[in-house]
Design a protein around this motif. Structure first.
Motif, PDB file in Angstrom:
ATOM      1  N   SER A  47      39.214  19.259 -11.516  1.00  0.00           N
ATOM      2  CA  SER A  47      39.512  20.408 -12.362  1.00  0.00           C
ATOM      3  C   SER A  47      38.680  21.631 -12.003  1.00  0.00           C
ATOM      4  CB  SER A  47      39.273  20.045 -13.835  1.00  0.00           C
ATOM      5  OG  SER A  47      37.913  19.680 -14.037  1.00  0.00           O
ATOM      6  N   GLU A  48      37.646  21.456 -11.193  1.00  0.00           N
ATOM      7  CA  GLU A  48      36.839  22.602 -10.782  1.00  0.00           C
ATOM      8  C   GLU A  48      37.683  23.583  -9.972  1.00  0.00           C
ATOM      9  OE1 GLU A  48      33.859  23.509 -11.418  1.00  0.00           O
ATOM     10  OE2 GLU A  48      32.877  21.742 -12.271  1.00  0.00           O
ATOM     11  N   PRO A  49      37.664  24.874 -10.308  1.00  0.00           N
ATOM     12  CA  PRO A  49      38.433  25.864  -9.541  1.00  0.00           C
ATOM     13  C   PRO A  49      38.085  25.865  -8.055  1.00  0.00           C
ATOM     14  CG  PRO A  49      37.661  26.815 -11.598  1.00  0.00           C
ATOM     15  CD  PRO A  49      37.011  25.473 -11.485  1.00  0.00           C
ATOM     16  N   ALA A  50      36.823  25.629  -7.720  1.00  0.00           N
ATOM     17  CA  ALA A  50      36.419  25.639  -6.310  1.00  0.00           C
ATOM     18  C   ALA A  50      37.107  24.520  -5.540  1.00  0.00           C
ATOM     19  CB  ALA A  50      34.903  25.504  -6.193  1.00  0.00           C
ATOM     20  N   VAL A  51      37.282  23.367  -6.182  1.00  0.00           N
ATOM     21  CA  VAL A  51      37.954  22.246  -5.527  1.00  0.00           C
ATOM     22  C   VAL A  51      39.420  22.576  -5.298  1.00  0.00           C
ATOM     23  CG1 VAL A  51      38.612  19.823  -5.739  1.00  0.00           C
ATOM     24  CG2 VAL A  51      36.354  20.573  -6.514  1.00  0.00           C
ATOM     25  N   ARG A  52      40.085  23.103  -6.332  1.00  0.00           N
ATOM     26  CA  ARG A  52      41.512  23.421  -6.214  1.00  0.00           C
ATOM     27  C   ARG A  52      41.734  24.502  -5.154  1.00  0.00           C
ATOM     28  NH1 ARG A  52      41.015  23.872 -11.732  1.00  0.00           N
ATOM     29  NH2 ARG A  52      41.730  26.032 -11.674  1.00  0.00           N
ATOM     30  N   ARG A  53      40.853  25.487  -5.112  1.00  0.00           N
ATOM     31  CA  ARG A  53      41.004  26.554  -4.115  1.00  0.00           C
ATOM     32  C   ARG A  53      40.842  25.993  -2.707  1.00  0.00           C
ATOM     33  NH1 ARG A  53      37.300  30.508  -1.754  1.00  0.00           N
ATOM     34  NH2 ARG A  53      38.512  32.310  -1.049  1.00  0.00           N
ATOM     35  N   TRP A  54      39.898  25.100  -2.537  1.00  0.00           N
ATOM     36  CA  TRP A  54      39.666  24.476  -1.233  1.00  0.00           C
ATOM     37  C   TRP A  54      40.893  23.692  -0.785  1.00  0.00           C
ATOM     38  CZ3 TRP A  54      37.775  19.034  -0.595  1.00  0.00           C
ATOM     39  CH2 TRP A  54      37.521  18.732   0.744  1.00  0.00           C
ATOM     40  N   LEU A  55      41.474  22.894  -1.675  1.00  0.00           N
ATOM     41  CA  LEU A  55      42.658  22.124  -1.329  1.00  0.00           C
ATOM     42  C   LEU A  55      43.831  23.042  -0.986  1.00  0.00           C
ATOM     43  CD1 LEU A  55      42.454  19.348  -4.084  1.00  0.00           C
ATOM     44  CD2 LEU A  55      42.016  19.065  -1.641  1.00  0.00           C
ATOM     45  N   ALA A  56      44.011  24.099  -1.779  1.00  0.00           N
ATOM     46  CA  ALA A  56      45.122  25.022  -1.542  1.00  0.00           C
ATOM     47  C   ALA A  56      44.971  25.742  -0.209  1.00  0.00           C
ATOM     48  CB  ALA A  56      45.209  26.034  -2.682  1.00  0.00           C
ATOM     49  N   LEU A  57      43.755  26.197   0.096  1.00  0.00           N
ATOM     50  CA  LEU A  57      43.547  26.910   1.358  1.00  0.00           C
ATOM     51  C   LEU A  57      43.678  25.978   2.554  1.00  0.00           C
ATOM     52  CD1 LEU A  57      40.652  29.318   0.347  1.00  0.00           C
ATOM     53  CD2 LEU A  57      42.961  29.960   1.062  1.00  0.00           C
ATOM     54  N   GLY A  58      43.365  24.710   2.352  1.00  0.00           N
ATOM     55  CA  GLY A  58      43.600  23.740   3.425  1.00  0.00           C
ATOM     56  C   GLY A  58      45.074  23.661   3.777  1.00  0.00           C
ATOM     57  N   SER A  59      45.934  23.693   2.764  1.00  0.00           N
ATOM     58  CA  SER A  59      47.376  23.677   3.018  1.00  0.00           C
ATOM     59  C   SER A  59      47.834  24.980   3.662  1.00  0.00           C
ATOM     60  CB  SER A  59      48.135  23.443   1.707  1.00  0.00           C
ATOM     61  OG  SER A  59      49.523  23.493   1.919  1.00  0.00           O
ATOM     62  N   ARG A  60      47.299  26.104   3.196  1.00  0.00           N
ATOM     63  CA  ARG A  60      47.660  27.389   3.809  1.00  0.00           C
ATOM     64  C   ARG A  60      47.252  27.421   5.279  1.00  0.00           C
ATOM     65  NH1 ARG A  60      45.433  32.521   1.032  1.00  0.00           N
ATOM     66  NH2 ARG A  60      46.388  33.339   2.933  1.00  0.00           N
ATOM     67  N   TRP A  61      46.099  26.862   5.568  1.00  0.00           N
ATOM     68  CA  TRP A  61      45.609  26.783   6.945  1.00  0.00           C
ATOM     69  C   TRP A  61      46.578  25.960   7.791  1.00  0.00           C
ATOM     70  CZ3 TRP A  61      42.706  22.480   9.306  1.00  0.00           C
ATOM     71  CH2 TRP A  61      42.069  22.826  10.491  1.00  0.00           C
ATOM     72  N   ASP A  83      34.977  30.051   3.570  1.00  0.00           N
ATOM     73  CA  ASP A  83      34.368  30.576   2.347  1.00  0.00           C
ATOM     74  C   ASP A  83      34.568  29.608   1.192  1.00  0.00           C
ATOM     75  OD1 ASP A  83      33.252  32.882   0.705  1.00  0.00           O
ATOM     76  OD2 ASP A  83      35.211  32.623  -0.257  1.00  0.00           O
ATOM     77  N   ALA A  84      35.772  29.001   1.110  1.00  0.00           N
ATOM     78  CA  ALA A  84      36.045  28.041   0.043  1.00  0.00           C
ATOM     79  C   ALA A  84      35.117  26.837   0.153  1.00  0.00           C
ATOM     80  CB  ALA A  84      37.502  27.587   0.102  1.00  0.00           C
ATOM     81  N   GLU A  85      34.839  26.398   1.383  1.00  0.00           N
ATOM     82  CA  GLU A  85      33.949  25.250   1.560  1.00  0.00           C
ATOM     83  C   GLU A  85      32.510  25.613   1.190  1.00  0.00           C
ATOM     84  OE1 GLU A  85      34.747  23.929   5.529  1.00  0.00           O
ATOM     85  OE2 GLU A  85      36.604  22.923   4.944  1.00  0.00           O
ATOM     86  N   ASP A  86      32.108  26.846   1.477  1.00  0.00           N
ATOM     87  CA  ASP A  86      30.776  27.296   1.053  1.00  0.00           C
ATOM     88  C   ASP A  86      30.662  27.269  -0.467  1.00  0.00           C
ATOM     89  OD1 ASP A  86      30.022  27.696   3.663  1.00  0.00           O
ATOM     90  OD2 ASP A  86      30.443  29.851   3.654  1.00  0.00           O
TER      91      ASP A  86
END
Length: 678
Positions: free
Chosen positions: A240-254, A289-292
Motif C-alpha cells: 500500500s506504500e505509494p513508493a512501492v506502487r510507483r516503483w512497480l508502475a514505472l517498471g512496467s512503463r520501462w 528515482d523510484a528505487e531511491d
C-alpha cells in the motif's frame, strides 16, 4: 542484423583516424560486428519462429523459419554451426547431424557439440561430448540443463534429477539478483531454465504416476516454481506504500518503452533513434528515482525482492480450495503434457507425450473459433477435450467446482467450453482460474459489493481515435450501478484516466466496460481505452491501491497476454493481481457490446443474491446460453429503455475492430468471461 551492419561504415571511417596501434582493435571490432549481424539475421527469426510455434501460430512460425533458412543459406559455408541449428529446428536432422559430426572433427567447443546432438535426438553422442561437470560458466544452469536432459534421455534418471536440482538452484539464484519484476519475468523466458523444471518433473514422473506421495508433491511443486513470481508478491505487507506502487508502475512503463522500441525496429517505418533514446533515458531515470525513494521508505524492501522464492506450501494450496472443488494444474513444454488433479483426498498425476507445437496451435485455433461467429469445430474440440478433460473424468464426476491452473500456450484455452459428459464443461461445472497454484491462498472471494464500488462505461473517445462509442457498455454500467446501489457511475467524458486514478483506489469493486487492446508481443503495452485520448495501461493498474478488490475488465481480450517459457502470462490480469486485487473477471476474446451488457447484468443479479462470483458467472453464462438471439436482443432493449439510454450496440469492444455490429456465435455470446479467484 541490419542495425549492426549500419555500424560498419562508421568503423571503416574510424580505422583511418585512430592513432597507430589501434587500427587492429578497430578491425577486430568490425569483424565482430559483421559476424554478430550475420548471426542475428539467422537466430533472430529462428528464435521468433520457435516462440510463434510455441504460442500456436504455425503459419507465422513457418515464415520466420524460412527467413532463418534463407539467411543461413546466404551465409554459405562460413556458418556451419548456424546451419546445423537451423536445419535441426526445421526438422532436417540427418543433414544437421552430418554437419555436427564434422564440427566435432574441427574441434568446436564440446558444450556446443553436446547441445546440438541433444537437440538432434542423439543423446548418447551428446553424453560423450559433454564438458566436465565443474567447467566454469557465467550461466551454469545451461550446462546443468544439458547434462540433466542428456542423462534422462539415456535412462540415468537419478543422476538427471541431481543435475536438474543443481541447475534450478543456479537459475533461481541468478534470477533472484533482479529486483525489478520485468527483469525477472524476462529471465523466465530462458529456454534452458524451462528445460530444467521439465526434466526435474519427468524424473519424478514414474513414481508420481503410481501414486508415490513424495514424488507427487515434489513434481506438483516443481511445476508451480516454473512460473515466474512478481515482486509485489514478495512485498505484500508494504504494497500500500505509494513508493512501492510507483516503483512497480514505472517498471512496467520501462518494459513498455523497450517493447515499443522492439516494435519500431521490426517495422518498416523509419525510426528516430534520438527520440527513442531520449524516451528510454527518461523512463530509466524515473525508475532509478523510484528505487531511491523505495530505499528511503524501507532499505530492506529491494533486498527482500532479491531473495529466492520460498518452497510451495502444498497444504496451504489444498486448504484454499473451495469446498467441493478439484484443482487441475497443467504443464506443457516441448512435447510433454503433464497434469495434476488436487482434491481433498490428495493428488493424482498424468503424463502424456504430445506434439507440443500442434497442441499450442489447436489451443489458439479453438480460442479463435470460440470467439467467432461460427460453430465450434467438433474435431478440434474433441482433440483438446481428450487431452485436457477426459483423463480427469473420475474427479470431475465427484466435484462440481473446478479450479484450472493452465500453463503457457494452454492459457488461451476456454476450458469451460470443452466437451464433457455430452455438453460443455461450463454447463454443469463452476469454473475459476488461477495463474499458479501458489496464488490460490492469496486469491479471495469478493467481499459483498457496496455503494462504494467504482463503475465506468461508454467513454466519449476523441474523434481522431476512430473508436466506436459503446452504448451497450453504458447500459451495462447503469445496470451494475442499480444492482449495487452505487451513487455515481462514470460515463461519457467522465470516464477518464484521472478519475480512475483518483477514485478507484479503496473501492471494493471496480467495473470497467470499454474497448481494450491486447498486444501479445508487447504485453506491457496493453490498455483499456478511456475518454478522449486517455488510456488505462498496465502501469496504471499496477499503480492503483486496490488491495483485496474485485476487478471486472469488461473489455476485449482482457484476460489474455503473452505466455513466457516459464508458463506465466503477462498482461492486464497479472497487473491487476500484482497490484493487490483479490480476484478478477476478464475476457478471452472480443466481447460483444449487446450480449456482454446482458451477461454482466445477469452476473451482478446473481452475485448480489448469492455472494459467490464463480457461481454467479456460471449462472449468468447459462442464462444467456439458454436464451435465443432474438430474446437476448429484446432483453437488451428492455434494459436500455429502463435506464433511458439510446443508441444501437456497436459490435465488439476491441480497439482494433472496424466492422459494424455482426452476428455473434453461440459460444462467443455466453462464454467470453473467466473468473480468476476462488
Amino acid at each position: 542484423g541490419d542495425v549492426l551492419m549500419a555500424a560498419v561504415p562508421v568503423l571503416d571511417r574510424l580505422a583511418g583516424t585512430v592513432p597507430d596501434g589501434f587500427g587492429a582493435m578497430v578491425q577486430l571490432m568490425r569483424e565482430m560486428v559483421v559476424k554478430s549481424a550475420a548471426s542475428m539475421r539467422v537466430m533472430g527469426p529462428l528464435y521468433a519462429g520457435r516462440a510463434a510455434r510455441r504460442d500456436g501460430r504455425p503459419d507465422e512460425a513457418a515464415a520466420l523459419e524460412g527467413q532463418a533458412l534463407a539467411a543461413v543459406d546466404s551465409a554459405g559455408a562460413d556458418a556451419p554451426f548456424l546451419r546445423a541449428v537451423v536445419l535441426g529446428t526445421v526438422g532436417r536432422k540427418e543433414e544437421a547431424t552430418a554437419i555436427v559430426d564434422q564440427l566435432v572433427r574441427d574441434g568446436l567447443d564440446p558444450s556446443y557439440i553436446a547441445a546440438l546432438y541433444q537437440r538432434l535426438d542423439a543423446p548418447e553422442r551428446a553424453l560423450a561430448a559433454l564438458p566436465p561437470v565443474d567447467a566454469p560458466s557465467e550461466r551454469p544452469w545451461e550446462a546443468s540443463a544439458l547434462r540433466a536432459q542428456t542423462l534422462a534421455a539415456t535412462g540415468r534418471i537419478a543422476e538427471a534429477a541431481e543435475h536438474a536440482d543443481r541447475g534450478i538452484e543456479a537459475f533461481e539464484t541468478a534470477l533472484a539478483r533482479y529486483a525489478r519484476d520485468v527483469l525477472k519475468t524476462s529471465a523466465t523466458e530462458d529456454l534452458d531454465g524451462a528445460d530444467l523444471y521439465l526434466t526435474r518433473i519427468l524424473a519424478d514422473a514414474p513414481a508420481a504416476a503410481v501414486g508415490d506421495v513424495e514424488a507427487l508433491r515434489r513434481s506438483f511443486a516443481t511445476s508451480d516454481r516454473a512460473r515466474s513470481v512478481s515482486n509485489s508478491e514478495r512485498i505484500e505487507s508494504t504494497r500500500s506504500e505509494p513508493a512501492v506502487r510507483r516503483w512497480l508502475a514505472l517498471g512496467s512503463r520501462w518494459a513498455a518503452a523497450y517493447e515499443d522500441l522492439g516494435n519500431m525496429v521490426t517495422s518498416l517505418d523509419d525510426v528516430d533513434v534520438d527520440v527513442v533514446r531520449r524516451r528510454l533515458r527518461h523512463v530509466e531515470d524515473e525508475l532509478d528515482d523510484a528505487e531511491d525513494k523505495l530505499l528511503a521508505v524501507d532499505p530492506e524492501l529491494l533486498a527482500a525482492s532479491r531473495r529466492r522464492r520460498p518452497p510451495l506450501d502444498i497444504d496451504a494450496v489444498a486448504a484454499a480450495l473451495p469446498a467441493g472443488a478439484v484443482l487441475l494444474q497443467y504443464h506443457l513444454w516441448n512435447d510433454e503434457l503433464l497434469a495434476w488433479a488436487m482434491t481433498a483426498g490428495g493428488l493424482r498425476f498424468q503424463r502424456q507425450e504430445v506434439d507440443g507445437a500442434d497442441l499450442a496451435s489447436d489451443a489458439r485455433r479453438f480460442l479463435l473459433a470460440a470467439g467467432g461467429s461460427a460453430a465450434l469445430d467438433d474435431a478440434l474440440d474433441g482433440r483438446l477435450a481428450a487431452l485436457l478433460v477426459d483423463p480427469w473424468a473420475t474427479e470431475l464426476e465427484a466435484h462440481e467446482r473446478i479450479v484450472v491452473v493452465p500453463h503457457g500456450a494452454l492459457s488461451v484455452v476456454p476450458f469451460h467450453l470443452l466437451t464433457h459428459a455430452g455438453g460443455r464443461l461450463g454447463e454443469r461445472h463452476v469454473l475459476s482460474y488461477a495463474p499458479a497454484a501458489a496464488h490460490l491462498p492469496r486469491l479471495a472471494a469478493p467481499a459483498a459489493p457496496t455503494a462504494r464500488s467504482f463503475v465506468l462505461g461508454d467513454p466519449a473517445y476523441a474523434p481522431d481515435r476512430q473508436l466506436r462509442r459503446l452504448p451497450g457498455s453504458g447500459v451495462e454500467a447503469r445496470a451494475v450501478q442499480a444492482a449495487l446501489g452505487v451513487d455515481r457511475v462514470h460515463l461519457d467524458v467522465g470516464a477518464a484516466r484521472d478519475v480512475v486514478l483518483a477514485e478507484a483506489p479503496g473501492s471494493p469493486l471496480l467495473h470497467l466496460a470499454t474497448h481494450g487492446l491486447l498486444d501479445e508481443r508487447g504485453p506491457n503495452r496493453a490498455y483499456l481505452a478511456l475518454a478522449g485520448v486517455d488510456e488505462l495501461t498496465v502501469a496504471d493498474l499496477l499503480a492503483l491501491d486496490i488491495e483485496g478488490a474485485f476487478v471486472v475488465l469488461s473489455a476485449c481480450n482482457s484476460g489474455r497476454g503473452r505466455a513466457t517459457a516459464g508458463g506465466d502470462v503477462v498482461g492486464l490480469i497479472r497487473a491487476v493481481l500484482a497490484s493487490g486485487a483479490g480476484s478478477a473477471l476478464a475476457s478471452l476474446w472480443p466481447v460483444d457490446d449487446e450480449v456482454g451488457c446482458l451477461l454482466m447484468a445477469r452476473f451482478y443479479e446473481h452475485l448480489v443474491a448469492e455472494g459467490d462470483a464463480a457461481a454467479a458467472l456460471h449462472r449468468a453464462s447459462n442464462d444467456v446460453r439458454l436464451t435465443s438471439p432474438a430474446d437476448r436482443h429484446a432483453a437488451y432493449e428492455e434494459l436500455a429503455a429502463h435506464f433511458g439510454t439510446s443508441g444501437a450496440p456497436a459490435g465488439r469492444r476491441d480497439v482494433t475492430a472496424t466492422e459494424p455490429h455482426s452476428q455473434v456465435g453461440d459460444s462467443a455470446a455466453w462464454a467470453p468471461f473467466v473468473y480468476v479467484g476462488r
